[in-house]
Design a protein around this motif. Structure first.
Motif, PDB file in Angstrom:
ATOM      1  N   ARG A  12     -25.770  36.503 -23.195  1.00  0.00           N
ATOM      2  CA  ARG A  12     -24.831  35.786 -24.050  1.00  0.00           C
ATOM      3  C   ARG A  12     -23.640  35.272 -23.261  1.00  0.00           C
ATOM      4  NH1 ARG A  12     -23.371  37.389 -30.123  1.00  0.00           N
ATOM      5  NH2 ARG A  12     -25.232  36.153 -30.393  1.00  0.00           N
TER       6      ARG A  12
ATOM      7  N   ALA B  94     -22.771  31.408 -22.766  1.00  0.00           N
ATOM      8  CA  ALA B  94     -21.505  30.894 -23.292  1.00  0.00           C
ATOM      9  C   ALA B  94     -20.709  30.214 -22.185  1.00  0.00           C
ATOM     10  CB  ALA B  94     -20.696  32.022 -23.911  1.00  0.00           C
TER      11      ALA B  94
ATOM     12  N   SER C  95     -22.274  26.866 -21.347  1.00  0.00           N
ATOM     13  CA  SER C  95     -22.095  25.930 -22.463  1.00  0.00           C
ATOM     14  C   SER C  95     -20.657  25.451 -22.561  1.00  0.00           C
ATOM     15  CB  SER C  95     -22.510  26.599 -23.783  1.00  0.00           C
ATOM     16  OG  SER C  95     -23.894  26.836 -23.784  1.00  0.00           O
ATOM     17  N   VAL C  96     -19.713  26.360 -22.312  1.00  0.00           N
ATOM     18  CA  VAL C  96     -18.300  25.966 -22.331  1.00  0.00           C
ATOM     19  C   VAL C  96     -18.045  24.898 -21.262  1.00  0.00           C
ATOM     20  CG1 VAL C  96     -15.975  26.780 -21.761  1.00  0.00           C
ATOM     21  CG2 VAL C  96     -17.365  28.053 -23.387  1.00  0.00           C
TER      22      VAL C  96
ATOM     23  N   LEU D 277     -20.286  22.741 -20.096  1.00  0.00           N
ATOM     24  CA  LEU D 277     -20.897  21.487 -20.567  1.00  0.00           C
ATOM     25  C   LEU D 277     -20.024  20.829 -21.634  1.00  0.00           C
ATOM     26  CD1 LEU D 277     -23.335  19.507 -20.845  1.00  0.00           C
ATOM     27  CD2 LEU D 277     -24.249  21.085 -22.557  1.00  0.00           C
ATOM     28  N   TYR D 278     -19.593  21.631 -22.621  1.00  0.00           N
ATOM     29  CA  TYR D 278     -18.753  21.096 -23.691  1.00  0.00           C
ATOM     30  C   TYR D 278     -17.435  20.578 -23.132  1.00  0.00           C
ATOM     31  CZ  TYR D 278     -21.336  22.329 -27.962  1.00  0.00           C
ATOM     32  OH  TYR D 278     -22.245  22.372 -28.991  1.00  0.00           O
TER      33      TYR D 278
ATOM     34  N   LEU E  32     -21.554  29.185 -10.196  1.00  0.00           N
ATOM     35  CA  LEU E  32     -22.336  28.373 -11.139  1.00  0.00           C
ATOM     36  C   LEU E  32     -23.819  28.746 -11.108  1.00  0.00           C
ATOM     37  CD1 LEU E  32     -20.805  24.841 -10.562  1.00  0.00           C
ATOM     38  CD2 LEU E  32     -20.475  26.317 -12.540  1.00  0.00           C
ATOM     39  N   ALA E  33     -24.351  29.007  -9.893  1.00  0.00           N
ATOM     40  CA  ALA E  33     -25.782  29.230  -9.756  1.00  0.00           C
ATOM     41  C   ALA E  33     -26.213  30.569 -10.353  1.00  0.00           C
ATOM     42  CB  ALA E  33     -26.168  29.169  -8.279  1.00  0.00           C
TER      43      ALA E  33
ATOM     44  N   PHE F 247     -26.529  30.460 -14.174  1.00  0.00           N
ATOM     45  CA  PHE F 247     -27.629  29.554 -14.514  1.00  0.00           C
ATOM     46  C   PHE F 247     -28.972  30.230 -14.253  1.00  0.00           C
ATOM     47  CE2 PHE F 247     -30.742  26.487 -12.816  1.00  0.00           C
ATOM     48  CZ  PHE F 247     -30.975  25.755 -13.966  1.00  0.00           C
TER      49      PHE F 247
ATOM     50  N   HIS G  90     -29.483  33.263 -16.745  1.00  0.00           N
ATOM     51  CA  HIS G  90     -29.755  32.837 -18.118  1.00  0.00           C
ATOM     52  C   HIS G  90     -31.135  32.196 -18.226  1.00  0.00           C
ATOM     53  CE1 HIS G  90     -28.194  32.018 -22.189  1.00  0.00           C
ATOM     54  NE2 HIS G  90     -28.946  30.936 -22.154  1.00  0.00           N
TER      55      HIS G  90
ATOM     56  N   LEU H 147     -36.584  33.193 -20.199  1.00  0.00           N
ATOM     57  CA  LEU H 147     -38.046  33.327 -20.150  1.00  0.00           C
ATOM     58  C   LEU H 147     -38.469  34.715 -20.627  1.00  0.00           C
ATOM     59  CD1 LEU H 147     -38.834  31.633 -16.716  1.00  0.00           C
ATOM     60  CD2 LEU H 147     -39.210  30.694 -18.996  1.00  0.00           C
TER      61      LEU H 147
ATOM     62  N   LEU I 261     -38.289  34.694 -24.324  1.00  0.00           N
ATOM     63  CA  LEU I 261     -39.413  33.947 -24.902  1.00  0.00           C
ATOM     64  C   LEU I 261     -40.698  34.777 -24.824  1.00  0.00           C
ATOM     65  CD1 LEU I 261     -38.699  30.339 -23.602  1.00  0.00           C
ATOM     66  CD2 LEU I 261     -38.631  31.118 -25.969  1.00  0.00           C
TER      67      LEU I 261
ATOM     68  N   ASP J 240     -40.661  37.110 -27.547  1.00  0.00           N
ATOM     69  CA  ASP J 240     -40.920  36.437 -28.819  1.00  0.00           C
ATOM     70  C   ASP J 240     -42.412  36.243 -29.082  1.00  0.00           C
ATOM     71  OD1 ASP J 240     -38.248  36.305 -29.353  1.00  0.00           O
ATOM     72  OD2 ASP J 240     -37.983  34.295 -28.533  1.00  0.00           O
TER      73      ASP J 240
ATOM     74  N   SER K  44     -26.766  24.872 -26.838  1.00  0.00           N
ATOM     75  CA  SER K  44     -25.424  25.448 -26.768  1.00  0.00           C
ATOM     76  C   SER K  44     -24.844  25.642 -28.162  1.00  0.00           C
ATOM     77  CB  SER K  44     -24.497  24.536 -25.961  1.00  0.00           C
ATOM     78  OG  SER K  44     -24.984  24.366 -24.657  1.00  0.00           O
TER      79      SER K  44
ATOM     80  N   MET L  63     -22.897  33.271 -32.133  1.00  0.00           N
ATOM     81  CA  MET L  63     -21.737  34.117 -31.840  1.00  0.00           C
ATOM     82  C   MET L  63     -20.771  34.140 -33.022  1.00  0.00           C
ATOM     83  SD  MET L  63     -20.868  33.332 -27.891  1.00  0.00           S
ATOM     84  CE  MET L  63     -22.235  32.532 -27.135  1.00  0.00           C
TER      85      MET L  63
ATOM     86  N   VAL M 264     -19.029  16.222 -28.460  1.00  0.00           N
ATOM     87  CA  VAL M 264     -19.703  16.454 -27.179  1.00  0.00           C
ATOM     88  C   VAL M 264     -20.934  15.554 -27.056  1.00  0.00           C
ATOM     89  CG1 VAL M 264     -21.086  18.149 -25.913  1.00  0.00           C
ATOM     90  CG2 VAL M 264     -18.857  18.791 -26.795  1.00  0.00           C
TER      91      VAL M 264
END
Lengths: 171, 169
Positions: free
Chosen positions: A74, A78, A81-82, A84-85, A122-123, A126, A129, A134, A137, A140, B110, B117, B145
Motif C-alpha cells: 500500500r 500510494a 501514485s502521488v 503520478l498525480y 523510485l526503482a 516500483f 509493488h 503479481l 494476482l 486471487d 491509482s 485507502m 489528473v
C-alpha cells in the motif's frame, strides 16, 4: 514455610499496615452490590467502548513478512501514485515549467550521487509493488494461499525486488 | 517506607470517597455513573449505534459494487503487466495509443488504490463529513489528473518516453 510461599504476604502486609478505620470501611463496601436497571446496560457498554484501544494494535504485533509486505504494498503504491498525480497536476497548471525538456535538463544537471539515489528511491517501490502485485494476482486465482506459500512467495518478491532495483539503478 | 505511607494515605482517601458516596441514594449514583451524555453514540468516536446484540447492517447487494468491481480491479491490474512490459521495449512517440492506454490505466489503478485507502481510514460511517469530502476531492483530482495526462501525452513526449529520458538524463 514462608508467608510468601503460601501467598499470604499481601494479606499480612495489609493487616499490619492499613489503618483500622480504613480497613473496616473497605471490608464493608466490597461485599455490597448495586442493583442496576436493565436500561443501564447500554451505558456500561458505551463506557467500556470509550476505553477500548484502537485496533489493530500495531505496536504489540511481531513484525512479520505477511503484514509488513501488505503495508509496504500500500505504501509503495500510494507513493508512486502521488508522484503520478502530482506531476500530472503540476503539468496541467504549469506546462512550461514542467515540460519534459525542462525536467530532463534539470535532472541532467544533478550530481551522479543524487541521480543514483533518486533512481534507487523510485526503482525500489516500483519493483516491489510490481512483483508484489503479481503475488496478489496469484493469490486471487487461488495460488500460494498457505502460510508456507505466503512466505516463499514473499521472499521471492523481496529477492526479485532487490535484483530489479539494482538493474534499474544501473540502467 | 514512603510506599507504605503513601498506600495507607491512599486507603484513607478511598475510604472517605466511599463514605461520601454512600450517603447518596443508590439510584442517583447509578444514574450519575452510567447515564451520562458522553456515553452516547458519537459519529466520529469509538461508540457505534445499538448494543452488542444488534446485527451489523449490510449494504444492499449490488454487483456493480461487488463482483464486477472486484473483477474490473483484477483485470486492470493484470492488464498493467503487459502494458508495463511493453513500455520498456517501445517508445511513446511510436506507439501513442499504447502510451495513452498505459496512462489511463495507471490513473484508474491509482484512483482505485486511493479510494480503497479512504474506505479503510476515513469511512463515512465514522467520519460523516470528512469521509464524503475526501471521496469527492479524490474524484475531482482524478479528473484533473486525467486531463493533465491527456495534455502531456498530446502536447509533450508522453509518459513512457518522458520516464525513459529522465532515467537516462
Amino acid at each position: 514455610m514462608s508467608a510468601r510461599a503460601l501467598g499470604l504476604g499481601p494479606a499480612f502486609r495489609q493487616a499490619a499496615f492499613a489503618p483500622k478505620f480504613a480497613r473496616n470501611q473497605i471490608a464493608r463496601r466490597t461485599v455490597q452490590t448495586q442493583s442496576l436497571p436493565p436500561s443501564a446496560a447500554e451505558g456500561i457498554l458505551n463506557k467500556q467502548r470509550l476505553q477500548r484501544p484502537s485496533s489493530p494494535h500495531f505496536t504489540i504485533y511481531q513484525p512479520q513478512l505477511t503484514w509488513y509486505g501488505s503495508i509496504a504494498h500500500r505504501g509503495t503504491g500510494a507513493g508512486l501514485s502521488v508522484l503520478l498525480y502530482g506531476y500530472a497536476l503540476a503539468y496541467l497548471v504549469a506546462p512550461e515549467t514542467f515540460s519534459s525538456a525542462n525536467v530532463v535538463e534539470i535532472v541532467a544537471g544533478l550530481p551522479d550521487a543524487v541521480k543514483y539515489a533518486g533512481k534507487a528511491v523510485l526503482a525500489a517501490p516500483f519493483a516491489f509493488h510490481s512483483f508484489n502485485g503479481l503475488r496478489h494476482l496469484s493469490w486471487d486465482v487461488g495460488k500460494f494461499l498457505t502460510v508456507k506459500g505466503a512466505y516463499s512467495s514473499g521472499y521471492a518478491v523481496l529477492g526479485a525486488t532487490a535484483v530489479t532495483t539494482a538493474a534499474l539503478v544501473l540502467m | 517506607m514512603s510506599a507504605i505511607v503513601a498506600r495507607s494515605a491512599f486507603n484513607r482517601r478511598l475510604a472517605n470517597t466511599f463514605a461520601r458516596h454512600s450517603l447518596r441514594p443508590a439510584s442517583q449514583q447509578v444514574l450519575a455513573r452510567w447515564v451520562s451524555s458522553e456515553s452516547g453514540y458519537v459519529p466520529g468516536g469509538p461508540i457505534y449505534k445499538g448494543t452488542v446484540n444488534d446485527p451489523t447492517t449490510f449494504p444492499p447487494p449490488s454487483r456493480t459494487h461487488g463482483s464486477h468491481h472486484w473483477a474490473f480491479e483484477r483485470l486492470l491490474s493484470a492488464g498493467l503487466v503487459p502494458l508495463t512490459a511493453a513500455a520498456f521495449v517501445t517508445s511513446g512517440t511510436n506507439y501513442p495509443v499504447l502510451d495513452g492506454i498505459l496512462g489511463i490505466s495507471l490513473v484508474m489503478h491509482s484512483h482505485i488504490g486511493f479510494d480503497a485507502m479512504l474506505v479503510d481510514y476515513v469511512h463515512a460511517r465514522k467520519f460523516p463529513i470528512l469521509g464524503p469530502l475526501c471521496t469527492w476531492t479524490l474524484r475531482a483530482t482524478t479528473v484533473a489528473v486525467l486531463v493533465g495526462v491527456y495534455q502531456f501525452n498530446t502536447n509533450d513526449v508522453g509518459l513512457t518516453e518522458f520516464i525513459a529520458k529522465v532515467w537516462t538524463a
